[in-house]
Enzyme design. Structure first.
Site, short mmCIF file in Angstrom:
data_model
loop_
_atom_site.label_atom_id
_atom_site.label_comp_id
_atom_site.label_asym_id
_atom_site.label_seq_id
_atom_site.Cartn_x
_atom_site.Cartn_y
_atom_site.Cartn_z
N CYS A 238 31.41 117.13 123.62
CA CYS A 238 31.73 115.94 124.41
C CYS A 238 32.88 115.21 123.73
O CYS A 238 32.81 114.96 122.52
CB CYS A 238 30.52 115.02 124.53
SG CYS A 238 30.91 113.48 125.39
N ASN A 247 27.08 123.47 124.14
CA ASN A 247 25.69 123.60 124.60
C ASN A 247 25.14 124.92 124.08
O ASN A 247 25.88 125.83 123.76
CB ASN A 247 25.66 123.65 126.14
CG ASN A 247 26.13 122.36 126.76
OD1 ASN A 247 27.32 122.13 126.92
ND2 ASN A 247 25.18 121.50 127.08
P1 HMG Z 1 37.38 102.17 132.93
O1 HMG Z 1 38.68 102.23 132.21
O2 HMG Z 1 36.40 101.11 132.53
O3 HMG Z 1 37.55 102.09 134.51
O4 HMG Z 1 36.71 103.59 132.85
P2 HMG Z 1 38.52 101.37 135.47
O5 HMG Z 1 37.79 101.18 136.74
O6 HMG Z 1 39.16 100.17 134.80
O7 HMG Z 1 39.66 102.47 135.72
C1 HMG Z 1 40.57 102.90 134.73
C2 HMG Z 1 41.54 103.88 135.36
O8 HMG Z 1 40.85 105.07 135.73
C3 HMG Z 1 42.18 103.35 136.65
O9 HMG Z 1 43.45 103.96 136.75
C4 HMG Z 1 41.28 103.92 137.71
O10 HMG Z 1 41.93 104.09 138.97
C5 HMG Z 1 40.94 105.28 137.14
P3 HMG Z 1 44.80 103.09 136.44
O11 HMG Z 1 44.72 101.91 137.34
O12 HMG Z 1 44.67 102.73 134.98
O13 HMG Z 1 45.88 104.07 136.74
N1 HMG Z 1 39.66 105.78 137.60
C6 HMG Z 1 39.45 107.02 138.08
N2 HMG Z 1 40.29 108.05 138.26
C7 HMG Z 1 39.77 109.18 138.77
N3 HMG Z 1 38.45 109.33 139.06
C8 HMG Z 1 37.58 108.32 138.87
C9 HMG Z 1 38.09 107.10 138.36
N4 HMG Z 1 37.50 105.92 138.06
C10 HMG Z 1 38.46 105.12 137.59
N5 HMG Z 1 36.29 108.48 139.17
C11 HMG Z 1 35.31 105.34 133.71
C12 HMG Z 1 35.44 103.85 133.42
C13 HMG Z 1 33.86 105.61 134.01
C14 HMG Z 1 36.19 105.70 134.91
C15 HMG Z 1 35.80 106.11 132.45
O14 HMG Z 1 35.15 105.61 131.34
C16 HMG Z 1 35.55 107.60 132.56
O15 HMG Z 1 36.13 108.27 133.38
N6 HMG Z 1 34.66 108.10 131.71
C17 HMG Z 1 34.25 109.52 131.76
C18 HMG Z 1 33.85 110.02 130.41
C19 HMG Z 1 33.37 111.44 130.53
O16 HMG Z 1 33.64 112.14 131.49
N7 HMG Z 1 32.66 111.90 129.49
C20 HMG Z 1 32.15 113.25 129.44
C21 HMG Z 1 31.00 113.46 130.38
S1 HMG Z 1 29.45 112.83 129.78
C22 HMG Z 1 28.84 114.09 128.77
O17 HMG Z 1 29.55 115.04 128.50
C23 HMG Z 1 27.40 114.04 128.32
C24 HMG Z 1 26.52 115.04 129.08
O18 HMG Z 1 26.99 116.38 128.94
C25 HMG Z 1 25.07 114.96 128.57
C26 HMG Z 1 24.98 115.07 127.05
O19 HMG Z 1 25.44 116.08 126.46
O20 HMG Z 1 24.47 114.11 126.49
C27 HMG Z 1 26.49 114.72 130.59
MG MG Z 2 26.53 117.67 127.19
#
Ligand code: HMG
Ligand code: MG
Length: 288
Positions: A238, A247
């Site tokens: 991650c 994984n």
């Molecule tokens: P933020 O910066 O608080 O959000 O991020 P925001 O609403 O201020 O938006 C920031 C920018 O992102 C804006 O663009 C939005 O338009 C854009 P700008 O105006 O700066 O050009 N934006 C998006 N673009 C595309 N698709 C979207 C989207 N939403 C906003 N959906 C946010 C909040 C949640 C978006 C950000 O923190 C994020 O994308 N986080 C994702 C992190 C991630 O993917 N992590 C890995 C997955 S989790 C994991 O791996 C764990 C898991 O496997 C289980 C485990 O192992 O424990 C599941």
């Molecule tokens: Mg994971």
């Protein structure tokens, strides 16, 4: 008849989101197509998150458009907010997933919001999905420990799992995100969670940093869990959990389960082909 265990394949999402180099959409499509021949019921292959946060998952719409869908397989996508949900729906995802955390530090690093604020943000996503009968899965990360906050209290995991389940997630996947979990710690956590969510609705999601993922699967099996997430080739990690390895490898997990007498329903030869492809993608990116 042997007991069945389902493997939920996360390689194209949890695996590829952590590769350092850009992987062409055509390679991702070929990987998903290879996985579609293995016999999984669910493959997580897309993530509609901000490309500024996780650039590796850009092009998830093209991946979903490019794959050859196998009958009976649900192709899943991560959706942190309504923007992600709309994009996933437009791209034809068969199910979506929201991802919460049991620890504040990881939640802030991963989705820029605290634990409860993040769950509040998932509410409209879960509602929208349910209104069109799209299944929603719920993840809880850092179920054993957190790279920022240290050890996680099992009660904190149970609280988040309970909330996500009550909001309508059909299954709660328990993530040992860092992969340092031991069977004792996993068992304490599962015992707490199954007090509030039926064990038949839980999945184990174990990263293998400490080499204990299969032991953690065994501990979970003995407590009744029958769904496990895994990534072909052991891909992944991650971006917001520094040092976490991939994984548990799907091929190792499937062989382990079959040895224990559990039926996975998977074609192990086709799985080996997909795992070899995963390894080649990793080598091509200079990490092999
Ligand atoms: P933020 O910066 O608080 O959000 O991020 P925001 O609403 O201020 O938006 C920031 C920018 O992102 C804006 O663009 C939005 O338009 C854009 P700008 O105006 O700066 O050009 N934006 C998006 N673009 C595309 N698709 C979207 C989207 N939403 C906003 N959906 C946010 C909040 C949640 C978006 C950000 O923190 C994020 O994308 N986080 C994702 C992190 C991630 O993917 N992590 C890995 C997955 S989790 C994991 O791996 C764990 C898991 O496997 C289980 C485990 O192992 O424990 C599941
Ligand atoms: Mg994971």
């Amino acid at each position: 008849m042997s007991d069945a265990v389902e493997i939920y394949e996360v390689g194209p999402r949890d695996g590829l989101q952590n590769e350092q180099h850009e992987i062409p959409v055509a390679d991702k499509v070929a990987f998903v197509d290879a996985l579609s021949r293995v016999g999984f019921g669910r493959i997580e292959c897309a993530s509609f998150v901000s490309p500024k946060w996780v650039p590796q998952m850009a092009g998830s719409d093209a991946v979903l458009a490019g794959i050859t869908r196998a009958p009976g397989v649900r192709y899943a996508a991560l959706t942190p907010n309504m923007r992600g949900f709309s994009d996933a729906q437009a791209a034809g995802a068969d199910e979506v997933a929201v991802f919460g955390s049991a620890s504040e530090g990881f939640s802030r690093a991963n989705v820029n919001a605290g634990v409860d604020e993040a769950i509040d943000r998932f509410a409209p996503v879960i509602e929208a999905a349910r209104s069109i009968d799209l299944p929603v899965r719920g993840y809880v990360s850092c179920v054993v420990d957190c790279p920022y906050d240290g050890p996680t209290d099992p009660a904190a995991v149970a609280r988040v799992a309970d909330r996500l389940f009550a909001m309508g997630c059909y299954e709660i996947s328990l993530g040992d995100t860092l992969g340092h979990g031991t069977p004792d710690a996993i068992a304490r956590m599962v015992l707490a969670v199954r007090e509030v969510v039926p064990v038949g609705r839980l999945a184990g999601h174990y990263h293998d940093t400490g080499g204990r993922a299969l032991d953690n699967v065994d501990a979970s099996l003995s407590l009744g869990i029958r769904v496990f997430d895994a990534a072909a080739g052991g891909l992944g990690g991650c971006p917001y959990a520094p040092g976490a390895a991939g994984n548990v490898a799907t091929e190792a997990l499937a062989a382990h389960l079959e040895r224990l007498g559990y039926a996975t329903g998977l074609d192990l030869a086709a799985l080996n082909d997909a795992a070899a492809m995963a390894q080649r993608m990793r080598s091509a990116a200079g990490q092999g």
